[in-house]
Scaffold this motif. Structure first.
Motif, PDB file in Angstrom:
ATOM      1  N   GLU A  77     -12.040   8.401  -0.858  1.00  0.00           N
ATOM      2  CA  GLU A  77     -10.779   8.077  -0.193  1.00  0.00           C
ATOM      3  C   GLU A  77     -10.911   8.191   1.314  1.00  0.00           C
ATOM      4  N   ARG A  81      -5.835  10.353   4.383  1.00  0.00           N
ATOM      5  CA  ARG A  81      -4.979   9.342   3.765  1.00  0.00           C
ATOM      6  C   ARG A  81      -3.598   9.914   3.415  1.00  0.00           C
ATOM      7  N   GLN A 102      -6.811   1.127   6.387  1.00  0.00           N
ATOM      8  CA  GLN A 102      -7.387   1.047   5.050  1.00  0.00           C
ATOM      9  C   GLN A 102      -8.349  -0.131   4.942  1.00  0.00           C
TER      10      GLN A 102
END
Length: 330
Positions: A77, A81, A102
């Motif tokens: 990830e 985030r 992203q």
């Protein structure tokens, strides 16, 4: 002041005896009479056997031997985030910003990143030392070729040339060489085998006409070949600096290390710097030094190598005036 082709040459005018060597050939005949007479120049036209692609192929071999694709977790990830998502829930601008981050993170994850192979410090250092020796040998061969060619003179009498023409050509050659003596010194190539007149070689590379002034007997194809070998030599000089960074700075060993005597401390240094070693090996020249001679001169003078990402940014700025690009460094 000296008569003829150079408006002022102190090395000739300081001593009256030297002024006797100034030729009295008309100015229109000053365009390298040796070439016009057609001297047998085959000894001067011997090509250097090494390809201009030598350094590119050498760096590719280093990457192939010491680097491998980095294993990456598929579901990794993006850092922070969760915190960024909370901000995005409260602001449409933050939501848009998060979406762009992203996309950037996903593109970064898809890049073919490399890491150092799973070898001991002894094996890595032994391989680097061996490859540095090969680079050093080719470096010396290039310097020897340049020096030999710039000193070369014709060995046979040109067909159909009169004694007066031969004498005029000989005097012109002496004059050229005396003038060149104030510009460049190739008598020894340096104080040792590992030294070279880099400043002079950079001048030859950036100003090809200097080659003809240093040896008026060289034909155009020989001048082009000398210039090519000078460029190869400078690329090898950048590669030598890379080996110095890898072996001395990143592996923490002396320049004359015996690869069989790697200490535990060196093992720890290599383990700590594996990421930096991989990045240095991964950094190769992705641009043609013949198209950007000033960039190669910058690399030699600053003892560094332009990384592919830096070249990409420079190319965008050159090809797309007004474009905005971001290069993260640090």
């Amino acid at each position: 002041k000296a008569v003829g082709w150079y408006p002022h040459c102190p090395r000739l005018t300081d001593v009256e005896r030297r002024e006797l060597w100034v030729p009295t050939i008309p100015r229109k005949e000053s365009d390298k009479m040796e070439r016009r007479l057609g001297f047998e120049s085959s000894p001067l036209l011997k090509k250097h056997p090494t390809s201009s692609r030598f350094v590119a192929e050498f760096e590719a071999r280093l990457k192939e031997e010491l680097l491998r694709p980095m294993h990456q977790t598929v579901d990794a990830e993006m850092p922070n985030r969760g915190r960024l998502q909370r901000a995005a829930d409260e602001s449409r601008l933050a939501e848009r910003f998060l979406g762009e981050l992203q996309e950037s993170w996903d593109a970064f994850r898809q890049e073919g990143r490399l890491e150092l192979v799973d070898r001991s410090a002894t094996e890595i250092i032994r391989f680097l030392v061996t490859q540095r020796g090969e680079c050093q040998r080719e470096w010396r061969e290039c310097l020897s070729y340049i020096v030999t060619t710039l000193r070369a003179t014709p060995v046979e009498k040109p067909c159909g040339a009169t004694e007066a023409e031969l004498r005029a050509a000989e005097v012109l050659g002496v004059f050229e060489r005396l003038h060149a003596a104030g510009e460049i010194r190739f008598a020894s190539g340096g104080k040792s085998d590992d030294e070279a007149p880099l400043r002079n070689l950079l001048e030859l590379f950036l100003e090809r006409d200097r080659i003809a002034r240093l040896n008026p007997f060289l034909q155009e194809d020989a001048i082009l070949e000398v210039h090519r070998v000078v460029r190869l030599f400078l690329e090898l000089e950048v590669l030598r600096e890379k080996f110095a960074r890898l072996i001395v700075q990143l592996c923490g060993v002396s320049d004359d290390i015996d690869a069989g005597a790697v200490t535990p401390e060196v093992e720890r240094v290599v383990a700590r710097n594996r990421g930096e070693i991989a990045r240095d090996l991964e950094s190769v020249r992705t641009w043609d030094s013949a198209d950007h001679p000033e960039w190669l001169a910058f690399e030699v003078e600053r003892r560094l190598q332009i990384r592919p990402q830096q070249y990409d940014i420079a190319r965008v700025c050159i090809e797309e005036p007004g474009a905005i690009a971001q290069l993260n460094m640090g």
